[in-house]
Scaffold this active site. Sequence first.
Site, mmCIF file in Angstrom:
data_model
loop_
_atom_site.group_PDB
_atom_site.id
_atom_site.type_symbol
_atom_site.label_atom_id
_atom_site.label_comp_id
_atom_site.label_asym_id
_atom_site.label_seq_id
_atom_site.Cartn_x
_atom_site.Cartn_y
_atom_site.Cartn_z
ATOM 1 C CD GLU A 57 43.552 34.864 75.363
ATOM 2 O OE1 GLU A 57 43.052 34.552 74.732
ATOM 3 O OE2 GLU A 57 44.148 36.448 74.878
ATOM 4 C CD GLN A 58 48.540 37.214 74.252
ATOM 5 O OE1 GLN A 58 49.713 36.930 74.004
ATOM 6 N NE2 GLN A 58 48.361 37.584 72.973
ATOM 7 N NE ARG A 130 36.602 38.735 64.771
ATOM 8 C CZ ARG A 130 37.167 38.095 63.796
ATOM 9 N NH1 ARG A 130 37.276 37.554 62.887
ATOM 10 N NH2 ARG A 130 37.923 36.931 64.548
ATOM 11 C CE1 TYR A 237 29.411 40.270 58.722
ATOM 12 C CE2 TYR A 237 30.309 40.401 56.210
ATOM 13 C CZ TYR A 237 30.537 39.775 57.721
ATOM 14 O OH TYR A 237 31.693 39.512 58.430
ATOM 15 C CG ASP A 314 43.814 32.588 62.067
ATOM 16 O OD1 ASP A 314 43.265 32.022 62.036
ATOM 17 O OD2 ASP A 314 43.618 34.023 62.346
HETATM 18 P P1 FAD Z 1 43.326 34.184 67.266
HETATM 19 O O1 FAD Z 1 41.385 34.432 67.709
HETATM 20 O O2 FAD Z 1 43.985 34.959 66.954
HETATM 21 O O3 FAD Z 1 42.922 33.540 68.741
HETATM 22 C C1 FAD Z 1 44.434 33.420 69.809
HETATM 23 C C2 FAD Z 1 44.416 33.906 70.946
HETATM 24 O O4 FAD Z 1 45.752 33.749 71.593
HETATM 25 C C3 FAD Z 1 44.281 35.667 71.475
HETATM 26 O O5 FAD Z 1 42.789 35.882 72.210
HETATM 27 C C4 FAD Z 1 45.203 35.415 71.766
HETATM 28 O O6 FAD Z 1 45.792 36.874 72.777
HETATM 29 C C5 FAD Z 1 45.524 34.518 72.522
HETATM 30 N N1 FAD Z 1 47.322 34.582 72.890
HETATM 31 C C6 FAD Z 1 48.442 34.658 72.103
HETATM 32 N N2 FAD Z 1 49.608 34.055 72.146
HETATM 33 C C7 FAD Z 1 49.484 33.810 73.482
HETATM 34 C C8 FAD Z 1 50.162 33.028 74.372
HETATM 35 N N3 FAD Z 1 51.411 33.504 74.879
HETATM 36 N N4 FAD Z 1 49.932 32.376 75.754
HETATM 37 C C9 FAD Z 1 48.175 32.889 76.301
HETATM 38 N N5 FAD Z 1 47.654 33.282 75.065
HETATM 39 C C10 FAD Z 1 47.528 33.560 74.407
HETATM 40 N N6 FAD Z 1 36.953 33.254 59.521
HETATM 41 C C11 FAD Z 1 35.118 33.282 58.932
HETATM 42 O O7 FAD Z 1 35.606 32.245 59.602
HETATM 43 N N7 FAD Z 1 34.863 34.390 58.024
HETATM 44 C C12 FAD Z 1 34.973 35.496 58.061
HETATM 45 O O8 FAD Z 1 33.933 36.137 57.932
HETATM 46 C C13 FAD Z 1 36.092 35.580 58.557
HETATM 47 N N8 FAD Z 1 36.473 37.289 58.253
HETATM 48 C C14 FAD Z 1 37.356 37.949 58.234
HETATM 49 C C15 FAD Z 1 38.005 38.900 58.087
HETATM 50 C C16 FAD Z 1 39.552 39.957 58.549
HETATM 51 C C17 FAD Z 1 39.542 40.742 58.072
HETATM 52 C C18 FAD Z 1 40.250 38.649 59.047
HETATM 53 C C19 FAD Z 1 41.208 39.556 59.600
HETATM 54 C C20 FAD Z 1 39.330 37.813 59.954
HETATM 55 C C21 FAD Z 1 38.526 37.157 59.312
HETATM 56 N N9 FAD Z 1 38.322 35.712 59.374
HETATM 57 C C22 FAD Z 1 37.267 34.889 58.702
HETATM 58 C C23 FAD Z 1 39.301 35.060 60.189
HETATM 59 C C24 FAD Z 1 39.615 34.786 61.492
HETATM 60 O O9 FAD Z 1 39.204 35.835 62.387
HETATM 61 C C25 FAD Z 1 40.129 34.469 62.293
HETATM 62 O O10 FAD Z 1 40.440 32.756 61.391
HETATM 63 C C26 FAD Z 1 40.179 33.533 63.923
HETATM 64 O O11 FAD Z 1 39.684 34.904 64.373
HETATM 65 C C27 FAD Z 1 41.309 32.583 64.204
HETATM 66 O O12 FAD Z 1 41.045 32.386 65.465
HETATM 67 P P2 FAD Z 1 42.492 31.754 66.621
HETATM 68 O O13 FAD Z 1 41.183 31.123 67.665
HETATM 69 O O14 FAD Z 1 42.612 30.792 65.688
HETATM 70 O O15 FAD Z 1 42.494 32.536 66.902
#
Ligand code: FAD
Length: 400
Positions: A57-58, A130, A237, A314
């Site tokens: 994790e960065q 979150r 909510y 994502d």
């Molecule tokens: P991220 O949370 O983006 O995590 C990626 C991680 O990788 C980060 O910690 C980052 O620092 C790390 N990283 C990146 N590059 C590197 C690298 N080169 N080396 C090491 N580490 C790295 N989803 C729901 O299910 N319900 C909801 O109600 C909802 N509401 C939302 C509302 C808003 C306004 C937004 C913007 C999003 C919402 N989402 C919701 C979507 C949800 O927030 C995301 O889909 C989710 O957080 C994605 O998780 P992830 O682990 O895939 O990515």
Amino acid sequence: GKAGGLTVSDPASQAAAASGAARDPASSSALIVGAGIGGLAAGITLRRLGLKVSIWEQAEALAEVGAGLQLSPNATRYLRDLGLLDAIEKVAVVPRALDVRDGRTFDSLAHCEYGPEAARHGAPFLVIHRADLLDVLAAAARDAGCDIRLNTRLQSLEPHGTGMRAVAAEGDSLIAQEADVVIGADGVRSVVREHLGLGVRPVFARRVAYRATIPLRSDTSPDVRLFLGPDAHLVTYPVKAGTAVNVVAIVRQDKPVSRWSEPGDASKVHKAFAGWAPEVRALLEDAPAFLCWGLYDLDPLPRWSQGRVTLLGDAAHAMLPFLAQGAAQAIEDAAVLAQVLGREGISPDALSQYEAIRRPRTARIQLGARRNAGIYHMKGLGRFARNMVIKATGPSLLSR
Ligand code: FAD
């Protein structure tokens, strides 16, 4: 060659890594890039299969910004399977119903109890802060034996023997690690995705989300409330075991937000909602501060995997938040990835099977979320027609 600062190896060595028979999970290793909701969930599910798991994790600390998350039963059923639901329910709230209103008139369009949906899936619909969800996942990942390295940013990835070799900057020094499989859970701006040579970029939706956590008032609704309006909408909510309210206000903005989030200008929020119902404006007045998030998504990708590298969350399928499914889909990815690797062993073919199961579903939800942006923000006659349809048929118009 180099792509966006990441070393991309030549096709011949990529082909070498793509070969190789399936390996037993218990004698295999996984490197997960990113310790967000998706990466931590995958860490837990892969440890349960017996893989040795490292998560890079960065960020310097595992922390989520102050905002809420809706967790639908398709996600909570997997969290229950992982034994995490008790810990989550201590900090989450079970909302009573989805309450949809026209934000300008406060006119009720639909009111649906969550009970039946939860009963159908055998798991609850929850709303949670979150940071609270991340705390539960991080503790569970550590307890399960994941090696989480903070302040560690992936730099390069290349085939090595039958697996992969990854290099990261850890503070000022470089570290290297080999793994049988690499999972890019590194979010919408994924560098692992760049490594796969897909050449896609996040698409700015010309919308931003202002988010705030508001101390609870006595008249606070126990529902998830969705207020629709021309060019803007608002979702509220309860979170923090019912002691606070999460507010998300979506408004148009042509200028992209370059960082993931930045402090929000409250006067812009109040201006965007100036003509809305007094109840809605009163709620926004109570917000101590807003954070502003740029809304980005991806077009559905043609593939997620190559050889022993794949994507999750994502990084694979960033979507607009208008179906509240991004984190839920990341959790589903983690569950399905472990199911397939458990059945097939660790191999490039198993990663292709995981992707084949997940890609159609997540693509449908990505496109459904884009479609909802249009429906939520209708103006003029469209708005009246939409309101009539929702009143007559319920909120199914707004679901995937
Ligand atoms: P991220 O949370 O983006 O995590 C990626 C991680 O990788 C980060 O910690 C980052 O620092 C790390 N990283 C990146 N590059 C590197 C690298 N080169 N080396 C090491 N580490 C790295 N989803 C729901 O299910 N319900 C909801 O109600 C909802 N509401 C939302 C509302 C808003 C306004 C937004 C913007 C999003 C919402 N989402 C919701 C979507 C949800 O927030 C995301 O889909 C989710 O957080 C994605 O998780 P992830 O682990 O895939 O990515």
